[in-house]
Write an enzyme that holds these catalytic residues in place. Structure first.
Site, short mmCIF file in Angstrom:
data_model
loop_
_atom_site.label_atom_id
_atom_site.label_comp_id
_atom_site.label_asym_id
_atom_site.label_seq_id
_atom_site.Cartn_x
_atom_site.Cartn_y
_atom_site.Cartn_z
N ASN A 152 -13.50 55.29 -18.09
CA ASN A 152 -11.70 54.89 -18.53
C ASN A 152 -10.51 53.84 -18.63
O ASN A 152 -10.37 53.89 -19.91
CB ASN A 152 -10.96 56.75 -18.89
CG ASN A 152 -11.87 57.78 -19.11
OD1 ASN A 152 -12.48 57.46 -20.09
ND2 ASN A 152 -10.98 59.22 -19.71
N SER A 190 -27.54 50.11 -15.91
CA SER A 190 -26.55 49.76 -14.59
C SER A 190 -27.87 48.99 -13.47
O SER A 190 -28.39 49.64 -13.35
CB SER A 190 -25.69 50.89 -14.25
OG SER A 190 -24.54 51.96 -15.26
N GLU A 237 -23.14 55.48 -28.84
CA GLU A 237 -22.83 56.30 -27.24
C GLU A 237 -21.80 56.69 -27.27
O GLU A 237 -22.02 57.48 -25.89
CB GLU A 237 -23.86 55.28 -25.88
CG GLU A 237 -24.62 56.05 -24.88
CD GLU A 237 -24.32 55.72 -23.67
OE1 GLU A 237 -25.00 54.07 -23.84
OE2 GLU A 237 -23.86 55.65 -22.73
N SER A 279 -30.32 58.71 -15.24
CA SER A 279 -30.03 59.98 -15.69
C SER A 279 -31.11 59.85 -16.29
O SER A 279 -32.55 59.68 -17.07
CB SER A 279 -29.74 60.23 -17.11
OG SER A 279 -28.53 59.99 -16.38
C1 LIG Z 1 -23.02 60.70 -15.24
C2 LIG Z 1 -23.60 59.77 -15.27
C3 LIG Z 1 -24.48 59.04 -15.53
C4 LIG Z 1 -25.32 57.85 -16.39
N1 LIG Z 1 -26.36 58.08 -16.09
C5 LIG Z 1 -26.42 56.65 -16.53
C6 LIG Z 1 -28.14 55.60 -16.51
O1 LIG Z 1 -28.45 57.11 -17.04
N2 LIG Z 1 -28.04 55.37 -17.68
C7 LIG Z 1 -27.08 53.38 -16.43
O2 LIG Z 1 -27.86 53.02 -16.49
N3 LIG Z 1 -26.02 54.28 -16.55
C8 LIG Z 1 -25.85 55.43 -15.90
N4 LIG Z 1 -24.64 55.81 -15.43
C9 LIG Z 1 -23.57 54.33 -15.60
C10 LIG Z 1 -22.29 54.14 -15.54
O3 LIG Z 1 -22.51 54.17 -16.90
C11 LIG Z 1 -21.42 53.84 -14.49
O4 LIG Z 1 -20.85 54.35 -13.55
C12 LIG Z 1 -20.36 53.24 -15.60
O5 LIG Z 1 -21.02 52.19 -16.34
C13 LIG Z 1 -19.40 52.62 -14.13
O6 LIG Z 1 -20.15 51.70 -13.19
P1 LIG Z 1 -20.26 52.22 -11.85
O7 LIG Z 1 -20.32 53.24 -11.05
O8 LIG Z 1 -20.78 50.29 -10.71
O9 LIG Z 1 -18.66 51.55 -11.36
P2 LIG Z 1 -17.18 50.28 -11.73
O10 LIG Z 1 -17.91 49.43 -12.48
O11 LIG Z 1 -18.05 49.38 -10.09
O12 LIG Z 1 -15.28 50.66 -11.08
C14 LIG Z 1 -15.47 51.63 -10.15
C15 LIG Z 1 -14.34 52.02 -10.82
O13 LIG Z 1 -13.62 50.41 -11.39
C16 LIG Z 1 -12.63 50.73 -12.28
N5 LIG Z 1 -12.56 49.52 -12.60
C17 LIG Z 1 -14.04 48.36 -13.01
N6 LIG Z 1 -13.73 47.37 -14.02
C18 LIG Z 1 -12.43 47.66 -14.12
C19 LIG Z 1 -12.02 46.69 -14.97
N7 LIG Z 1 -11.56 45.27 -15.39
N8 LIG Z 1 -10.28 47.13 -15.25
C20 LIG Z 1 -9.93 48.54 -14.78
N9 LIG Z 1 -10.68 49.46 -13.69
C21 LIG Z 1 -12.08 48.46 -13.56
C22 LIG Z 1 -13.34 51.40 -13.13
O14 LIG Z 1 -12.81 52.39 -14.00
C23 LIG Z 1 -14.38 53.15 -11.86
O15 LIG Z 1 -13.02 53.81 -11.92
C24 LIG Z 1 -24.35 56.92 -15.28
C25 LIG Z 1 -22.97 57.35 -14.61
C26 LIG Z 1 -22.57 58.80 -14.63
C27 LIG Z 1 -21.44 59.28 -13.98
#
Ligand SMILES: Cc1cc2nc3c(=O)[nH]c(=O)nc-3n(C[C@H](O)[C@H](O)[C@H](O)COP(=O)(O)OP(=O)(O)OC[C@H]3O[C@@H](n4cnc5c(N)ncnc54)[C@H](O)[C@@H]3O)c2cc1C
Length: 389
Positions: A375, A141, A258, A173
């Site tokens: 989700n 990410s 994963e 993480s």
């Molecule tokens: C506890 C935790 C541990 C994590 N650990 C790691 C890690 O070790 N390494 C790493 O690389 N990442 C890690 N992550 C990051 C995680 O993979 C991302 O948070 C996740 O992929 C969502 O990306 P974002 O936070 O940028 O949200 P966004 O992609 O900006 O999404 C924001 C909201 O928009 C919605 N959304 C986005 N696109 C769409 C779509 N096409 N259709 C419908 N809805 C959509 C999403 O569902 C979400 O509700 C971690 C996250 C958490 C919460």
């Protein structure tokens, strides 16, 4: 509609039964966990696979042959099946044992190195992973690339003898404890028509010159997440993972490992156990508890079916997405039911017990449906797989 119905079986592969030999393994793991708890070496917690960092415990599991179980013996592993590993991991999670230190390395780094790594990379990292001594993070990410992972902007520029990485990873993480991670970076300019092309994976040692790890505190103040900044970090050619330009294919295959494991529905299992304890002797909760247990059993059957399918070399992406979507919502519902049935408030300062497990679960719950793919995104994958979009 008929086409969609034909694809429904893809949602769950054929059932997988655990081989009878795993009963003895399960008994050994349970006995060990009971012994550790009796000795007061750790206290059961919720969401341990993300927050229970305990290197002594990981090394002890390594010593007993319960890490790197599916790694071949020539790389220090144990040549066991994914189903043996399943039994061990579900027992550890159910007990709320501190498994975070080795979790990512054992779950996805080992299998990915076996699939895409060079002989030298396997020799270098796999034995330490199996011993519970080498820890990895996930460097996918970025600030503007989460769900839309193909938007990563970290650049990998070709230099003499390797690549130079510049950019920022986020939500990493455990990066402040880990030895290395796989960083996804853009090794060729972005092409809007082929957004998944030009991405590559690099094994980055987290103490390399130019790597800066900055904490992102949780609401509780705990340090779990990090921002990892690369300032022209040199990665030699022998630390490129797989093929240059094949990063997208590699990352998506890593995600299959994963998304479907027991950690996607057992994060709050220790709370469920404590809830049943709190309710002992009181009538009226059978419906809610029975409902939770029945769903737990169904999720486990589904997750086992995916493990069986992975074991036979398939890549059940759709089924893994279903397990994660249903499983992480289930984990949240355990908390809802606990709050509905018991009036004890959550207590993050308590040493142990229901109030502490509830506090940990409540504080970690927002991440359940986000980490590893949200989700909403998983539902999109399922819809596409069924031919609905
Ligand atoms: C506890 C935790 C541990 C994590 N650990 C790691 C890690 O070790 N390494 C790493 O690389 N990442 C890690 N992550 C990051 C995680 O993979 C991302 O948070 C996740 O992929 C969502 O990306 P974002 O936070 O940028 O949200 P966004 O992609 O900006 O999404 C924001 C909201 O928009 C919605 N959304 C986005 N696109 C769409 C779509 N096409 N259709 C419908 N809805 C959509 C999403 O569902 C979400 O509700 C971690 C996250 C958490 C919460």
């Amino acid at each position: 509609m008929t086409a969609t119905l034909h694809r429904l079986p893809d949602l769950v592969p054929p059932p997988t039964e655990l081989p009878p030999r795993t009963a003895a393994l399960r008994a050994d793991v349970r006995a060990f966990l009971a012994e550790e708890q009796m000795a007061g070496r750790w206290t059961p917690r919720a969401d341990v696979w993300l927050s229970g960092w305990d290197e002594r415990f990981s090394r002890e599991l390594g010593r007993r042959g319960w890490l790197g179980m599916t790694i071949p013996k020539e790389y220090g592993g144990h040549g066991a099946s994914a189903l043996d590993r399943y039994v061990v991991t579900e027992e550890l999670l159910a007990a709320g044992a501190p498994v975070a230190a080795h979790w990512i390395a054992d779950r996805q780094i080992g299998p990915t190195l076996l699939r895409f790594g060079t002989e030298e990379q396997r020799q270098r990292f796999l034995p330490g992973i199996a011993r519970g001594e080498v820890y990895f993070g996930i460097g996918m990410s970025e600030p503007d690339a989460g769900s839309d992972l193909a938007a990563v902007r970290t650049r990998a520029d070709r230099v003499d003898g390797g690549w130079e990485l510049t950019g920022t990873k986020v939500w990493t993480s455990g990066a402040h404890h880990a030895h290395a991670f796989f960083a996804l970076a853009r090794s060729a300019p972005r092409d809007e028509r082929h957004r998944h092309a030009g991405l590559s994976q690099f094994i980055v040692l987290l103490d390399a010159p130019g790597v800066q790890i900055r904490p992102i505190p949780l609401l509780t103040g705990a340090h779990h997440f990090n921002e990892v900044v690369f300032d022209r970090v040199f990665v030699p050619d022998d630390m490129v993972l797989g093929e240059i330009g094949a990063g997208w294919k590699q990352v998506t295959s890593e995600l299959a490992f994963e998304r479907s494991g027991p950690e996607r529905f057992l994060s709050t299992f220790p709370l469920l156990v404590a809830l049943v304890g709190e309710l002992a002797g009181s009538a009226g909760a059978e419906r809610e508890i029975g409902g939770l247990v029945a769903r737990l059993w169904t999720l486990r059957r589904m997750s086992l079916a995916v493990a069986g399918s992975l074991e036979s070399g398939e890549a059940p992406e759709l089924a893994a997405a279903v397990v994660k979507e249903l499983g992480t919502r289930y984990e949240n519902e355990v908390i809802d039911v606990a709050r509905l049935l018991v009036t004890t408030p959550p207590d993050p300062g308590a040493e142990a017990g229901f109030a502490r497990l509830l506090a940990d679960a409540v504080l970690h719950a927002p991440g359940f449906t986000l980490r590893g793919g949200t989700n909403e995104v998983l539902r999109g994958i399922v819809a596409r797989g069924l031919g609905l979009r």
